[in-house]
Design an enzyme around this catalytic site. Structure first.
Site, PDB file in Angstrom:
ATOM      1  N   GLN A 110       0.798  -1.221   0.000  1.00 39.99           N
ATOM      2  CA  GLN A 110       0.000   0.000   0.000  1.00 39.99           C
ATOM      3  C   GLN A 110       0.837   1.281   0.000  1.00 39.99           C
ATOM      4  OE1 GLN A 110      -3.339   0.269  -0.289  1.00 39.99           O
ATOM      5  NE2 GLN A 110      -3.444  -1.943  -0.542  1.00 39.99           N
ATOM      6  N   HIS A 132       0.784  -2.635  -9.569  1.00 39.61           N
ATOM      7  CA  HIS A 132      -0.460  -1.948  -9.923  1.00 39.61           C
ATOM      8  C   HIS A 132      -0.843  -0.854  -8.933  1.00 39.61           C
ATOM      9  CE1 HIS A 132      -2.121  -4.800  -6.980  1.00 39.61           C
ATOM     10  NE2 HIS A 132      -3.194  -4.071  -6.949  1.00 39.61           N
ATOM     11  N   THR A 168       9.730 -18.801 -16.210  1.00 42.51           N
ATOM     12  CA  THR A 168      10.123 -17.719 -17.110  1.00 42.51           C
ATOM     13  C   THR A 168       9.726 -16.361 -16.542  1.00 42.51           C
ATOM     14  OG1 THR A 168       9.829 -19.201 -18.993  1.00 42.51           O
ATOM     15  CG2 THR A 168       9.943 -16.834 -19.469  1.00 42.51           C
ATOM     16  N   CYS A 256      -9.988  -6.428  -2.207  1.00 44.25           N
ATOM     17  CA  CYS A 256      -9.541  -7.799  -2.468  1.00 44.25           C
ATOM     18  C   CYS A 256     -10.504  -8.828  -1.893  1.00 44.25           C
ATOM     19  CB  CYS A 256      -8.152  -8.015  -1.873  1.00 44.25           C
ATOM     20  SG  CYS A 256      -6.916  -6.890  -2.543  1.00 44.25           S
TER      21      CYS A 256
END
Length: 320
Positions: A110, A132, A168, A256
């Protein structure tokens, strides 16, 4: 992601230092990425202590001190709460951890990109962040590990990412996150002031125009763009849906876990009554929000709350 970073940090430390002890400490208001990881580890035999918080969502440092045992190997406390925005006394907790030779993990999802975060100053041995949250790509996160800290692998595979995260590497997302963080840091000082002023203006107008509301964690240092408001005698879900129809995106409790019907564990830990916790909405401001959008939101929130309270049996009973 931030969730994966939290899991690598906590599970990796528990596995690497299992010979030193089997006790771990966290707070009662952690994000599910930590909270549920700790609960899962408890099922595997780890001793877990959840430290309570005060009415503003601040960890009780004295109780944290009292909870430390000779077999304590890890403390994990978030830098700022994702629902109410209160900023925790991480530096003080870091000093306690260091004095007792305990590792400290900080979930800083946050705060990184929003306020200054320096792991060494905080005393963090491990620190998690997520792209994000500062307008980087979704699904990419980072984990800082202080030199000398051992973290065992939790996923087996190749040798990518220091053997801690085989598979990867998503290079475009990594580069995108790095650029987004660079841009966030360049404008951070100005943006912190701007968002704080917008948030304070928003809250003052709402307080003037709507009775029986509470601004959560208002009296402590908070994230500049987070506002958690409890609208008494209403259901948060009805407010959320009404505002969504008007083009305003908010969340009830944590974004969330907004599909859950239970009252927020964060708000309950802060001592908010369950019926009022259900009427809590989180408003999140960001660098692209404008004063005009805030004014529009204020007008619509006032109208929505007035309309819903006319229909609310709880409100009608209260105002008899």
């Amino acid at each position: 992601s931030g969730t994966e970073g939290d899991n690598i940090a906590v599970r990796g430390v528990v596995k690497a230092y299992k010979n030193r002890g089997n006790h771990i400490i966290t707070s009662a208001i952690e994000h599910p990425a930590i909270r549920n990881t700790y609960k899962d580890l408890a099922l595997d035999g780890m001793e877990v202590t959840f430290i309570p918080v005060d009415k503003n969502g601040i960890v009780d440092v004295e109780q944290l001190k009292a909870a430390i045992r000779p077999e304590t190997i890890l403390i994990s406390v978030m830098h700022a709460n994702n629902e109410v925005g209160s900023i925790e006394p991480i530096k003080e907790i870091g000093e306690i951890a260091k004095k007792n030779r305990i590792l400290l993990h900080v979930d800083a999802v946050q705060t990184v990109g929003k306020i200054p975060v320096y792991p060494k100053e905080l005393g963090a041995d491990l620190l998690t962040f997520s792209g994000h949250k500062f307008h980087g790509p979704k699904g990419i996160g980072g984990l800082y590990i202080r030199q000398g800290v051992r973290v065992a692998r939790t996923v087996t595979g190749g040798g990518q990412e220091k053997k801690l995260r085989p598979g990867t590497t998503n290079t475009p997302a990594v580069v995108g996150m790095a650029k987004a963080l660079e841009m966030a840091c360049e404008s951070m000082e100005v943006e912190m002031i701007r968002e704080s002023q917008l948030r304070d203006y928003f809250e003052s107008e709402i307080l003037k125009r709507i009775p029986e509301i509470v601004i959560n964690a208002k009296n402590v240092e908070r994230l500049p763009g987070t506002s958690s408001i409890t609208f008494k005698y209403l259901e948060g879900e009805s407010i959320l849906l009404s505002l969504s129809y008007l083009g305003i995106a908010v969340s009830s409790g944590s974004a969330c876990s907004s599909d859950e019907l239970q009252a927020s564990h964060v708000l309950l830990a802060m001592g908010i009554e369950p019926e009022f916790a259900h009427g809590t909405i989180r408003f999140s401001l960001g660098k692209y929000n404008t004063k005009e959008e805030i004014d529009y939101t204020i007008e619509q929130v006032v109208k929505v709350v007035e309309k819903l309270r006319i229909l609310s049996p709880l409100w009608n009973e209260y105002t008899k």
